[in-house]
Design an enzyme around this catalytic site. Structure first.
Site, PDB file in Angstrom:
ATOM      1  N   HIS A 186      12.297  34.881 -72.395  1.00  0.00           N
ATOM      2  CA  HIS A 186      13.585  35.552 -72.256  1.00  0.00           C
ATOM      3  C   HIS A 186      14.743  34.599 -72.493  1.00  0.00           C
ATOM      4  CE1 HIS A 186      15.933  38.971 -70.189  1.00  0.00           C
ATOM      5  NE2 HIS A 186      15.359  39.452 -71.271  1.00  0.00           N
ATOM      6  N   HIS A 221      16.026  35.107 -59.316  1.00  0.00           N
ATOM      7  CA  HIS A 221      15.315  35.011 -60.605  1.00  0.00           C
ATOM      8  C   HIS A 221      13.935  35.639 -60.403  1.00  0.00           C
ATOM      9  CE1 HIS A 221      14.243  33.560 -64.487  1.00  0.00           C
ATOM     10  NE2 HIS A 221      14.307  32.250 -64.311  1.00  0.00           N
ATOM     11  N   ILE A 255      20.704  44.288 -53.899  1.00  0.00           N
ATOM     12  CA  ILE A 255      19.431  44.994 -53.900  1.00  0.00           C
ATOM     13  C   ILE A 255      18.515  44.292 -54.904  1.00  0.00           C
ATOM     14  CG2 ILE A 255      18.307  47.245 -54.142  1.00  0.00           C
ATOM     15  CD1 ILE A 255      20.500  47.149 -51.934  1.00  0.00           C
ATOM     16  N   MET A 256      17.402  43.786 -54.416  1.00  0.00           N
ATOM     17  CA  MET A 256      16.528  42.973 -55.263  1.00  0.00           C
ATOM     18  C   MET A 256      15.870  43.815 -56.353  1.00  0.00           C
ATOM     19  SD  MET A 256      16.771  39.891 -54.450  1.00  0.00           S
ATOM     20  CE  MET A 256      18.375  39.788 -53.758  1.00  0.00           C
ATOM     21  N   GLY A 257      15.841  43.259 -57.558  1.00  0.00           N
ATOM     22  CA  GLY A 257      15.263  43.987 -58.683  1.00  0.00           C
ATOM     23  C   GLY A 257      16.308  44.771 -59.465  1.00  0.00           C
ATOM     24  N   PHE A 258      17.578  44.603 -59.099  1.00  0.00           N
ATOM     25  CA  PHE A 258      18.654  45.308 -59.811  1.00  0.00           C
ATOM     26  C   PHE A 258      19.672  44.313 -60.354  1.00  0.00           C
ATOM     27  CE2 PHE A 258      16.747  48.600 -57.420  1.00  0.00           C
ATOM     28  CZ  PHE A 258      16.937  49.753 -58.172  1.00  0.00           C
ATOM     29  N   HIS A 260      21.585  42.311 -63.866  1.00  0.00           N
ATOM     30  CA  HIS A 260      21.171  41.273 -64.806  1.00  0.00           C
ATOM     31  C   HIS A 260      22.395  40.592 -65.373  1.00  0.00           C
ATOM     32  CE1 HIS A 260      19.161  39.269 -68.152  1.00  0.00           C
ATOM     33  NE2 HIS A 260      18.081  39.382 -67.398  1.00  0.00           N
ATOM     34  N   ARG A 269      12.624  45.606 -70.709  1.00  0.00           N
ATOM     35  CA  ARG A 269      11.284  45.436 -70.129  1.00  0.00           C
ATOM     36  C   ARG A 269      11.041  46.433 -68.999  1.00  0.00           C
ATOM     37  NH1 ARG A 269      12.556  39.403 -68.643  1.00  0.00           N
ATOM     38  NH2 ARG A 269      14.338  40.560 -67.832  1.00  0.00           N
ATOM     39  N   ASP A 311      11.870  43.140 -62.753  1.00  0.00           N
ATOM     40  CA  ASP A 311      11.198  42.820 -61.495  1.00  0.00           C
ATOM     41  C   ASP A 311      11.057  44.032 -60.579  1.00  0.00           C
ATOM     42  OD1 ASP A 311      10.648  40.141 -61.959  1.00  0.00           O
ATOM     43  OD2 ASP A 311      12.662  39.533 -61.392  1.00  0.00           O
ATOM     44  N   ARG A 336       5.293  33.242 -68.160  1.00  0.00           N
ATOM     45  CA  ARG A 336       6.490  32.559 -68.674  1.00  0.00           C
ATOM     46  C   ARG A 336       6.211  31.118 -69.093  1.00  0.00           C
ATOM     47  NH1 ARG A 336      11.855  33.881 -68.124  1.00  0.00           N
ATOM     48  NH2 ARG A 336      11.054  35.968 -68.578  1.00  0.00           N
ATOM     49  N   ARG A 355      24.070  17.449 -70.953  1.00  0.00           N
ATOM     50  CA  ARG A 355      24.850  16.780 -69.908  1.00  0.00           C
ATOM     51  C   ARG A 355      26.254  17.366 -69.939  1.00  0.00           C
ATOM     52  NH1 ARG A 355      28.735  14.905 -66.755  1.00  0.00           N
ATOM     53  NH2 ARG A 355      28.336  12.854 -65.842  1.00  0.00           N
TER      54      ARG A 355
HETATM   55  N1  CMC Z   1      22.665  44.730 -55.894  1.00  0.00           N
HETATM   56  C1  CMC Z   1      23.905  45.099 -55.572  1.00  0.00           C
HETATM   57  N2  CMC Z   1      24.981  44.742 -56.263  1.00  0.00           N
HETATM   58  C2  CMC Z   1      24.770  43.974 -57.343  1.00  0.00           C
HETATM   59  C3  CMC Z   1      23.508  43.563 -57.734  1.00  0.00           C
HETATM   60  C4  CMC Z   1      22.417  43.954 -56.966  1.00  0.00           C
HETATM   61  N3  CMC Z   1      21.188  43.606 -57.281  1.00  0.00           N
HETATM   62  N4  CMC Z   1      23.599  42.813 -58.844  1.00  0.00           N
HETATM   63  C5  CMC Z   1      24.897  42.740 -59.137  1.00  0.00           C
HETATM   64  N5  CMC Z   1      25.606  43.438 -58.237  1.00  0.00           N
HETATM   65  C6  CMC Z   1      27.046  43.629 -58.196  1.00  0.00           C
HETATM   66  C7  CMC Z   1      27.719  42.451 -57.531  1.00  0.00           C
HETATM   67  O1  CMC Z   1      27.790  42.601 -56.134  1.00  0.00           O
HETATM   68  C8  CMC Z   1      29.048  42.471 -58.207  1.00  0.00           C
HETATM   69  O2  CMC Z   1      29.780  43.543 -57.671  1.00  0.00           O
HETATM   70  P1  CMC Z   1      31.349  43.437 -57.353  1.00  0.00           P
HETATM   71  O3  CMC Z   1      31.981  43.183 -58.707  1.00  0.00           O
HETATM   72  O4  CMC Z   1      31.679  44.736 -56.738  1.00  0.00           O
HETATM   73  O5  CMC Z   1      31.477  42.254 -56.425  1.00  0.00           O
HETATM   74  C9  CMC Z   1      28.708  42.847 -59.639  1.00  0.00           C
HETATM   75  O6  CMC Z   1      27.529  43.625 -59.545  1.00  0.00           O
HETATM   76  C10 CMC Z   1      28.464  41.635 -60.531  1.00  0.00           C
HETATM   77  O7  CMC Z   1      27.408  40.872 -59.960  1.00  0.00           O
HETATM   78  P2  CMC Z   1      27.211  39.310 -60.067  1.00  0.00           P
HETATM   79  O8  CMC Z   1      26.443  38.824 -58.869  1.00  0.00           O
HETATM   80  O9  CMC Z   1      28.497  38.637 -60.384  1.00  0.00           O
HETATM   81  O10 CMC Z   1      26.288  39.229 -61.330  1.00  0.00           O
HETATM   82  P3  CMC Z   1      25.523  37.949 -61.836  1.00  0.00           P
HETATM   83  O11 CMC Z   1      25.471  38.061 -63.297  1.00  0.00           O
HETATM   84  O12 CMC Z   1      26.074  36.698 -61.240  1.00  0.00           O
HETATM   85  O13 CMC Z   1      24.083  38.147 -61.173  1.00  0.00           O
HETATM   86  C11 CMC Z   1      21.873  38.655 -60.786  1.00  0.00           C
HETATM   87  C12 CMC Z   1      22.970  38.558 -61.844  1.00  0.00           C
HETATM   88  C13 CMC Z   1      20.568  39.002 -61.484  1.00  0.00           C
HETATM   89  C14 CMC Z   1      21.704  37.318 -60.065  1.00  0.00           C
HETATM   90  C15 CMC Z   1      22.253  39.754 -59.767  1.00  0.00           C
HETATM   91  O14 CMC Z   1      22.322  40.990 -60.434  1.00  0.00           O
HETATM   92  C16 CMC Z   1      21.305  39.818 -58.603  1.00  0.00           C
HETATM   93  O15 CMC Z   1      21.446  39.068 -57.628  1.00  0.00           O
HETATM   94  N6  CMC Z   1      20.271  40.724 -58.670  1.00  0.00           N
HETATM   95  C17 CMC Z   1      19.275  40.778 -57.626  1.00  0.00           C
HETATM   96  C18 CMC Z   1      18.183  39.735 -57.879  1.00  0.00           C
HETATM   97  C19 CMC Z   1      17.315  40.099 -59.061  1.00  0.00           C
HETATM   98  O16 CMC Z   1      16.874  41.220 -59.198  1.00  0.00           O
HETATM   99  N7  CMC Z   1      17.011  39.088 -59.905  1.00  0.00           N
HETATM  100  C20 CMC Z   1      16.156  39.255 -61.081  1.00  0.00           C
HETATM  101  C21 CMC Z   1      16.942  39.014 -62.346  1.00  0.00           C
HETATM  102  S1  CMC Z   1      16.190  39.554 -63.880  1.00  0.00           S
HETATM  103  C22 CMC Z   1      14.568  39.067 -63.978  1.00  0.00           C
HETATM  104  C23 CMC Z   1      14.283  37.660 -63.614  1.00  0.00           C
HETATM  105  O17 CMC Z   1      14.871  36.724 -64.115  1.00  0.00           O
HETATM  106  O18 CMC Z   1      13.425  37.508 -62.763  1.00  0.00           O
END
Ligand code: CMC
Length: 374
Positions: A186, A221, A255-258, A260, A269, A311, A336, A355
């Site tokens: 990915h 992640h 919420i885990m799994g949501f 990106h 996927r 996920d 992976r 760096r």
């Molecule tokens: N549940 C609730 N709100 C969410 C979520 C979530 N899973 N993901 C993003 N948001 C909201 C976040 O609170 C923010 O809202 P607001 O603008 O109102 O404050 C907005 O969406 C933007 O989120 P962000 O955290 O700035 O987005 P990011 O690009 O930094 O984070 C992420 C991406 C994947 C870390 C995040 O979506 C997340 O923590 N997801 C849950 C963990 C997860 O499922 N990870 C797997 C990623 S994909 C597969 C892999 O690599 O394993």
């Protein structure tokens, strides 16, 4: 500092940090070496996919046979590694066991130089070692005798055999293979980037893979597949799940799994894997789990307009296949590691030390204060 150096994007969001010919992640497509992941998911074995990532082309039949033979030849773990797997405390998470196991295996890998062919040799070794490490640790924890690998099985079926001591059913083999293909690669995700940073210092392949495993472990992640299952597992009905998620989102709980970092219209996927949630829930006689799955998904969509990532369905699919939740993220590694190794080789072939700079936010310059005067 020049304006160019001053450009700052928290979390490197949207930053192009390097070039790659391995994978293309866009809103409307996900390609491994130019092949659509949907096509690969439908038609390819994980081994074909790993060969494609490592070598740049799909294998011919003789190339694939040789590749599988090479992997089979590296499946058995050194005795000292097995001893360490026995010595690690029972409560250690599988991802930590895997990190230690891969690190230890690196000491038994005799390929000395970092040339392309030696990197490929090491890549095959680590590709073969990962499922063996998970399987052997599971057998040790269960107090069961260790099993010799059975040459000729697919990567997916071999893992099921070595871990659980039984032949995989056709459905299990198909679905595990599918998740391995979907998880294989990915582009510049956090763990791959960690592997490339480590490689860019001219450190070795096993060190880079260890850096990547540590990075993948976190719930933002790869750890999200296990965390997503724990979430779904809390509820026995759709309305219960909906009520909890509504309240959690009000409190800004993630919420885990949501969500990106790249995808805005959903994760390719997740769309490919999702039909198996319903199929397996029916086959396992647990339709309420699928109901909870869909209720959470609908609630997150209604309240936040956020799609599931891979996920989310994968956690439940692995549960339905009977895998213990503690190995879900380790199974992600099993896949992976092929993408990581392809990136390690690519970084090596055209290396420049990674760096970046940071923006200083500490105190203004100040004079040293003698100890007695503080
Ligand atoms: N549940 C609730 N709100 C969410 C979520 C979530 N899973 N993901 C993003 N948001 C909201 C976040 O609170 C923010 O809202 P607001 O603008 O109102 O404050 C907005 O969406 C933007 O989120 P962000 O955290 O700035 O987005 P990011 O690009 O930094 O984070 C992420 C991406 C994947 C870390 C995040 O979506 C997340 O923590 N997801 C849950 C963990 C997860 O499922 N990870 C797997 C990623 S994909 C597969 C892999 O690599 O394993």
């Amino acid at each position: 500092m020049s304006a160019e150096v001053e450009a700052y994007h928290p979390g490197l969001e949207g930053v192009i940090a390097g070039e790659t010919a391995i994978c293309c992640v866009e809103q409307d497509r996900l390609l491994y070496r130019g092949y659509d992941v949907g096509d690969l998911a439908r038609h390819a074995s994980f081994e074909e996919c790993a060969f494609l990532l490592l070598h740049g082309e799909l294998p011919t039949a003789p190339e694939l046979a040789l590749f599988k033979k090479q992997i089979d030849g590296e499946r058995e773990l050194p005795g000292a590694v097995v001893e360490v797997l026995r010595a690690i405390p029972r409560q250690a998470p599988m991802m930590d066991v895997l990190r230690t196991g891969v690190s230890l295996c690196g000491n038994f890998s005799s390929a000395k130089s970092q040339g392309a062919s030696n990197l490929l040799t090491r890549a095959v070794r680590v590709l073969a070692a990962v499922p063996s490490l998970i399987a052997v640790r599971l057998r040790i924890l269960a107090g069961k005798p260790l099993l010799e690998p059975r040459p000729g099985l697919s990567h997916a079926a071999q893992f099921i055999y070595m871990a659980f001591g039984r032949e995989a059913t056709a459905l299990e083999e198909k679905i595990l293979n599918l998740t391995l293909v979907l998880y294989a690669e990915h582009e510049y995700n956090a763990s791959t980037f960690a592997a490339r940073v480590c490689t860019s210092t001219l450190s070795g392949l096993h060190s880079s893979v260890v850096a990547a495993i540590g990075t993948l472990k976190g719930p933002l992640h790869g750890g999200a597949n296990e965390a997503a299952l724990h979430l779904i597992d809390q509820f026995r009905s759709g309305p219960d799940a909906r009520a909890w998620v509504e309240e959690a989102l009000e409190k800004k709980v993630k919420i885990m799994g949501f969500g990106h970092r790249v995808y805005r219209n959903g994760d390719h996927r997740a769309f490919i894997l999702e039909p198996y949630v319903d199929e397996l829930a029916k086959a396992r006689g647990e339709p309420w789990r699928a109901e909870v799955y869909h209720a959470i998904k609908q609630t997150v969509w209604d309240k936040k307009k956020i799609h599931p990532n891979v996920d989310y369905p994968c956690g439940l699919v692995y549960y339905f296949l009977g895998f213990p939740p503690d190995i879900f993220t380790a199974l992600f590694v099993m896949a992976r590691v092929s993408g990581w190794c392809a990136h390690i080789i690519e970084q090596h072939e055209n290396n420049r030390l990674i760096r970046p700079r940071s923006r200083y936010t500490g105190p203004a310059p100040r004079a040293y204060v003698a100890l007695a005067a503080r």
